[in-house]
Design a protein around this motif. Structure first.
Motif, PDB file in Angstrom:
ATOM      1  N   PRO A  93      -8.768  -1.856  -1.953  1.00 34.44           N
ATOM      2  CA  PRO A  93      -8.692  -0.678  -1.497  1.00 34.44           C
ATOM      3  C   PRO A  93      -7.961   0.503  -2.415  1.00 34.44           C
ATOM      4  N   ASN A 103     -16.895   3.221   0.121  1.00 34.70           N
ATOM      5  CA  ASN A 103     -16.337   3.076   1.287  1.00 34.70           C
ATOM      6  C   ASN A 103     -15.790   1.798   1.573  1.00 34.70           C
ATOM      7  N   MET A 104     -14.621   1.685   2.609  1.00 36.83           N
ATOM      8  CA  MET A 104     -14.055   0.607   2.758  1.00 36.83           C
ATOM      9  C   MET A 104     -14.968  -0.515   3.485  1.00 36.83           C
ATOM     10  N   HIS A 175     -12.012   5.294   4.638  1.00 44.22           N
ATOM     11  CA  HIS A 175     -11.393   4.470   5.908  1.00 44.22           C
ATOM     12  C   HIS A 175     -12.423   5.079   6.791  1.00 44.22           C
ATOM     13  N   TYR A 177     -15.242   3.974   9.561  1.00 44.44           N
ATOM     14  CA  TYR A 177     -15.877   2.668  10.172  1.00 44.44           C
ATOM     15  C   TYR A 177     -17.086   3.223  11.042  1.00 44.44           C
ATOM     16  N   THR A 222      -2.111   9.754   1.037  1.00 47.06           N
ATOM     17  CA  THR A 222      -2.318   8.616   2.023  1.00 47.06           C
ATOM     18  C   THR A 222      -1.187   8.112   2.568  1.00 47.06           C
ATOM     19  N   ALA A 242      -2.676   0.787   7.511  1.00 50.88           N
ATOM     20  CA  ALA A 242      -3.565   0.749   6.101  1.00 50.88           C
ATOM     21  C   ALA A 242      -2.719   1.754   5.159  1.00 50.88           C
ATOM     22  N   ILE A 245      -5.091   4.832   4.100  1.00 46.14           N
ATOM     23  CA  ILE A 245      -5.829   5.798   4.958  1.00 46.14           C
ATOM     24  C   ILE A 245      -5.036   7.152   4.585  1.00 46.14           C
ATOM     25  N   TRP A 251      -8.134   9.884  10.650  1.00 51.38           N
ATOM     26  CA  TRP A 251      -7.228   9.521  11.486  1.00 51.38           C
ATOM     27  C   TRP A 251      -6.520  10.386  12.470  1.00 51.38           C
ATOM     28  N   SER A 418     -11.316  -5.125   0.886  1.00 52.77           N
ATOM     29  CA  SER A 418     -12.102  -4.112   1.343  1.00 52.77           C
ATOM     30  C   SER A 418     -13.515  -4.625   0.961  1.00 52.77           C
TER      31      SER A 418
END
Length: 583
Positions: A93, A103-104, A175, A177, A222, A242, A245, A251, A418
């Motif tokens: 990561p 991307n993760m 991060h 999804y 981060t 994480a 992030i 987030w 990741s």
């Protein structure tokens, strides 16, 4: 971070990224977008954009390109040295966060519906079957991106998009999804290098009167960075689990859950001020005292649609000791029922006492508590300790001097690889489900059945259940305020899966959320950053009664609809996102 700096530098040097005129002339956009193709934009227009942002327009190629002998079906040389570096750190990561093209969850680097991309085998990045005779295709990675260093860079990108109709996509750390940081044939806006941090013993938001102890972070900072910075300043920053992030991106704007949220609230409860460039070209300061409608929307309305955040300022807490339990056991047919009964029967009281954490496969949990003493924590978790002893498990309850000490042990030392592939789905389970005998019985039966069929569940216990919240202060679904668990599921597929295999994985998650999770909590909602990608009622599920107001605010600050992402506020629909498969 310093330990990986040489690796990160190497990864950035071996991948060509600076824009050259020959790249502009050579790149052909992928078919499928209803927006104006990139080929319709003249070289002079690109040159003018590049000049307006100080030469920070970049060319993006797939991360693993040096390992392939074909790029978009054109023969290219393999770079063995660069490929070896990428293979060695493909699943890291910390390495991925340093590159725009990563991307993760790597399926969002590809165009799934068109089955184009450039992936290595994340289970074995040295696997030659991933590269031999295979073309590395651009996939869904933006051919060009702006390396954002100032608000003026963002303003120039919005002006360019309005003139050319090129779509925009916003990426920070990867991060994401739901795939919202990518869009086919878009101009990417990369905020990773907005890296400022400052501590304020007394911070007063602009045009407000009340002061707070706070930390301001640039959009690219981060959690690993800000947690260390906060600890050095004798305070505690409430954030995600994480290390890589971003503290100011999706987030935050999607809610911002933390294992400390039961006591201290979500990220949207703690942000004091956001500086943002909105799509109408204005650099704005949003807080409770100015642009308050935008501030409300940004606290729950989601990233990628209201603008591009430059920095955010967050309330911090005093640096205090925390109690934590790390409990493990081996699940069997003889002990699953008992474990889930203990878990479900105690979750409401544990939440009220301030416990938050994760229920984790293959069996166990890690919870943390900022309220209790060590003796109180041991008493609170006595049933789990007894259970672990009875089944040859472990239950270590200990004091950590600070959040950063807990973070270092449980997050940094346990960093998960990741670059895997697969969808997520989730549902917020309300506290009322845990407070009735029938609800507890129903949930325990579900958990036992689910574990036998799909494996032990991963469950973030991160809702603000013990936090004193002002109703209507944020734009999240109210289900966050009554929820006790953020209960999730996932499916996986391989790096070289067919479209049908990918569709089957997404269908598995969609059907499980619809048929298993929603009946458990039919009037609840879900976390918009980790929900079902194909959620059929996303407006209500993610925002509840707040969606209509959010849509109006979106229209106010983005009158030309320059920003669009998958099932975001003001979403234009699937035709604008042809890389998503259809179920």
């Amino acid at each position: 971070m310093a330990k990986l700096s040489a690796v990160n530098l190497a990864l950035r040097l071996v991948l060509p990224c600076f824009l050259g005129s020959f790249f502009i002339l050579a790149i052909t956009p992928i078919a499928g977008s209803s927006r104006s193709p990139l080929s319709a934009i003249t070289p002079d227009a690109w040159t003018s954009l590049n000049a307006s942002i100080g030469g920070r327009l970049r060319r993006a190629t797939p991360f693993a390109l040096p390992c392939f002998a074909k790029y978009n079906n054109v023969t290219v040389p393999v770079d063995e040295v660069a490929c070896k570096t990428i293979q060695d750190h493909y699943t890291s990561p910390s390495s991925r966060v340093e590159n725009f093209s990563t991307n993760m969850l790597v399926q969002y680097e590809t165009c799934m519906a068109q089955h184009t991309g450039c992936l290595l085998d994340y289970t074995n990045p040295q696997n030659p079957l991933a590269t031999d005779g295979v073309s590395c295709d651009q996939g869904q990675i933006s051919p060009y991106y702006v390396d954002i260093r100032a608000p003026s860079d963002i303003q120039a990108a919005f002006q360019f998009a309005e003139k050319t109709s090129v779509p925009l996509s916003i990426k920070n750390t990867g991060h994401d999804y739901m795939g919202r940081s990518r869009q086919l044939n878009s101009l990417g806006l990369w905020t990773h290098n907005l890296q400022t941090m400052s501590y304020h013993a007394q911070f007063t938001p602009e045009h407000c009167k009340t002061s707070h102890r706070a930390i301001t972070v640039g959009a690219g900072v981060t959690f690993e960075q800000v947690y260390k910075f906060a600890d050095d300043n004798d305070v505690m920053f409430i954030g995600g689990y994480a290390s890589t992030i971003g503290a100011s991106g999706g987030w935050l704007m999607g809610g911002g859950h933390s294992v400390l949220s039961p006591v201290y609230g979500l990220g949207v409860d703690r942000v004091l001020e956001i500086k943002i460039v909105t799509p109408d070209g204005k650099f704005r300061t949003a807080n409770a005292c100015q642009n308050s409608d935008l501030f409300w929307a940004l606290r729950g309305g989601g990233g990628g649609t209201f603008g591009v955040v430059v920095e955010s300022t967050h309330l911090v807490e005093p640096r205090i000791p925390l109690q934590a339990i790390n409990m493990t056991f081996t699940p069997t047919a003889d002990n699953l029922q008992e474990f889930f009964e203990i878990l479900v029967n105690n979750s409401a009281s544990w939440g009220g006492a301030g416990w938050g954490g994760h229920v984790l496969p293959p069996g166990g949990l890690v919870y943390v508590n900022p309220r209790l003493s060590l003796d109180e924590a041991k008493q609170s978790m006595a049933q789990l300790s007894t259970f672990s002893q009875n089944y040859n498990g472990t239950a270590e309850i200990q004091t950590f001097a600070s959040w950063y000490a807990f973070f270092t042990k449980f997050i940094m030392e346990g960093t998960i690889a990741s670059a895997n592939t697969g969808p997520l789905g989730s549902r917020l389970l309300p506290q009322t489900l845990f407070e009735s005998e029938s609800g507890r019985t129903q949930l325990v039966a579900h958990l036992v059945k689910r574990t036998s069929e799909l494996g032990f569940p991963y469950t973030p216990v991160v809702t603000p259940i013990a936090y004193n919240y002002t109703e209507g202060a944020t734009s999240l679904t109210p289900a966050w305020r009554t929820g006790l668990w953020h209960y999730s599921t996932k499916a996986t597929f391989s790096y070289n899966s067919s479209v049908e295999q990918i569709r089957a994985a997404y269908s598995t998650v969609h059907n499980f959320v619809r048929d298993e999770l929603t009946p458990l909590a039919p009037d609840s909602g879900a976390y918009l950053n980790e929900g079902d990608v194909y959620e059929s009622d996303h407006e209500y599920t993610y925002w509840g009664p707040n969606y209509e107001r959010l849509a109006a605010i979106k229209a106010k600050y983005d009158p030309h609809r320059l920003l669009d992402c998958w099932k975001c506020v003001g979403w234009k629909g699937p035709a604008e996102h042809p890389c998503y498969i259809t179920l």
